[in-house]
Design a protein around this motif. Structure first.
Motif, PDB file in Angstrom:
ATOM      1  N   ALA A 173      31.184 -32.792 -31.367  1.00 39.78           N
ATOM      2  CA  ALA A 173      30.020 -33.333 -30.666  1.00 39.78           C
ATOM      3  C   ALA A 173      28.726 -32.641 -31.092  1.00 39.78           C
ATOM      4  N   LYS A 174      28.838 -31.456 -31.721  1.00 38.13           N
ATOM      5  CA  LYS A 174      27.665 -30.708 -32.168  1.00 38.13           C
ATOM      6  C   LYS A 174      27.563 -30.643 -33.690  1.00 38.13           C
ATOM      7  N   ASP A 175      28.466 -31.319 -34.375  1.00 32.34           N
ATOM      8  CA  ASP A 175      28.554 -31.264 -35.841  1.00 32.34           C
ATOM      9  C   ASP A 175      27.517 -32.198 -36.471  1.00 32.34           C
ATOM     10  N   VAL A 176      26.258 -31.754 -36.485  1.00 31.09           N
ATOM     11  CA  VAL A 176      25.167 -32.630 -36.918  1.00 31.09           C
ATOM     12  C   VAL A 176      25.185 -32.906 -38.414  1.00 31.09           C
ATOM     13  N   VAL A 205      34.725 -37.023 -39.819  1.00 27.71           N
ATOM     14  CA  VAL A 205      35.141 -37.739 -41.032  1.00 27.71           C
ATOM     15  C   VAL A 205      36.130 -38.840 -40.668  1.00 27.71           C
ATOM     16  N   GLY A 206      37.074 -38.531 -39.786  1.00 23.75           N
ATOM     17  CA  GLY A 206      38.039 -39.525 -39.355  1.00 23.75           C
ATOM     18  C   GLY A 206      37.396 -40.667 -38.598  1.00 23.75           C
ATOM     19  N   ARG A 207      36.447 -40.348 -37.746  1.00 19.42           N
ATOM     20  CA  ARG A 207      35.746 -41.399 -36.996  1.00 19.42           C
ATOM     21  C   ARG A 207      34.973 -42.317 -37.933  1.00 19.42           C
ATOM     22  N   GLY A 227      30.900 -41.276 -33.902  1.00 19.14           N
ATOM     23  CA  GLY A 227      30.783 -39.914 -34.417  1.00 19.14           C
ATOM     24  C   GLY A 227      29.470 -39.715 -35.152  1.00 19.14           C
ATOM     25  N   LEU A 228      29.232 -38.491 -35.553  1.00 20.19           N
ATOM     26  CA  LEU A 228      28.010 -38.136 -36.277  1.00 20.19           C
ATOM     27  C   LEU A 228      28.237 -38.328 -37.777  1.00 20.19           C
ATOM     28  N   VAL A 229      27.317 -39.022 -38.416  1.00 20.96           N
ATOM     29  CA  VAL A 229      27.452 -39.415 -39.818  1.00 20.96           C
ATOM     30  C   VAL A 229      26.753 -38.388 -40.711  1.00 20.96           C
ATOM     31  N   PRO A 230      27.366 -37.995 -41.835  1.00 16.68           N
ATOM     32  CA  PRO A 230      26.704 -37.058 -42.760  1.00 16.68           C
ATOM     33  C   PRO A 230      25.289 -37.512 -43.105  1.00 16.68           C
ATOM     34  N   CYS A 231      24.385 -36.549 -43.201  1.00 16.60           N
ATOM     35  CA  CYS A 231      22.954 -36.864 -43.254  1.00 16.60           C
ATOM     36  C   CYS A 231      22.516 -37.604 -44.516  1.00 16.60           C
TER      37      CYS A 231
END
Length: 287
Positions: free
Chosen positions: A116-119, A127-129, A136-140
């Protein structure tokens, strides 16, 4: 003449939107979202990048918590810090700058960050999401690439996209984001045969190989859109260093649009990091 996709302008717009969300969050909660940045060692490129992130965070009103650790820091001590940040209610985003020193296992560290904090969007859960299309949070950088594509293409459905490079940080996530938007995606890499022929069929080319000026003009069909993620410092004709991308920019002016280097994808990465931090803060707020 290909249109130049102005990453700086798009990034500035994202930063303005993020600043407004930060202000609203602070009004509701009494303080702005907090981003913890962890730097182990003194890699020069990482030093510059972290300083830039902190400066941009301040610009949009995000609070920064900077943790600078010596290069000899043990993996256990780093994991202890991450555990503390995971439960700190003032920290909504955690970013561990890579590369890490050789004695620290990068996967173990990134995997220890609360999803939840993995910005940065690098932990296995996010990655799985992404791969299953479940949030989930997407790589920038991949997120920034998609936002740039959206400025020139309204609908990606059915378009042929070629991703050059299969890194976990850029190539694979971009491929998954393109698939989510119903593009037909080909992922290529160093062992791919007939790469020019594959690229010539593409409506979209995402160049993320880290190979300067790899993509030549004859690789690109008329009207294609090119996003150049690569950035390499080389010696220019005058003997001075210059930055170039993975695309031979002057040769692809028959494309519909192309990102320059610098000034294309680069500014988007930090802008999307800030947006991810606010997204994380708002999600934690709801919980």
């Amino acid at each position: 003449m290909a249109d130049k996709i102005d990453g700086r302008a798009v990034a500035a717009q994202i930063e303005d939107e993020t600043a407004a969300k930060v202000e609203a969050f602070a009004a509701r909660n009494g303080q702005a979202p907090g981003l913890a940045v962890v730097l182990v060692g003194n890699d020069p490129a990482s030093e510059v990048y972290v300083a830039h992130k902190i400066k941009k965070s301040a610009k949009v009103g995000i609070r920064s918590y900077e943790h600078r650790l010596p290069a000899e820091t043990s993996q256990d001590d780093l994991l202890t810090l991450i555990t503390r940040l995971n439960i700190d209610p003032n920290v909504h985003g955690i970013l561990v700058q890579v590369p890490l020193p050789a004695h620290i296992e990068e996967g173990a560290v990134l995997g220890a960050i609360n999803p939840a904090k993995d910005v940065d969007g690098f932990c296995p859960v996010n990655v799985g999401r992404l791969s299953t299309g479940t949030g989930g949070l997407v790589p920038c950088t991949p997120l920034g690439v998609m936002k740039l594509l959206d400025t020139v293409i309204d609908d990606l459905t059915g378009l042929d996209a070629v991703v050059i490079g299969k890194s976990n940080i850029v190539g694979k996530p971009i491929a998954m984001l393109l698939l989510e938007r119903e593009a037909t995606v080909t992922v290529t890499h160093i062992e791919t045969k007939n790469l020019p022929d594959i690229c010539r069929k593409a409506d979209i080319i995402i160049a993320a190989a880290g190979a300067p000026r790899l993509v030549k003009g004859y690789w690109v069909k008329e009207g294609a859109v090119i996003i150049d993620v690569g950035i390499t410092r080389i010696k220019g004709e005058s003997g001075k260093d210059k930055l170039v991308g993975d695309v031979a920019f002057d040769e692809v002016q028959h494309a519909k649009a192309v990102t320059p280097v610098p000034g294309g994808v680069g500014p988007m990465t930090i802008a999307c990091l800030l947006a991810n931090t606010v997204q994380a803060a708002e999600a934690l707020e709801k919980k």
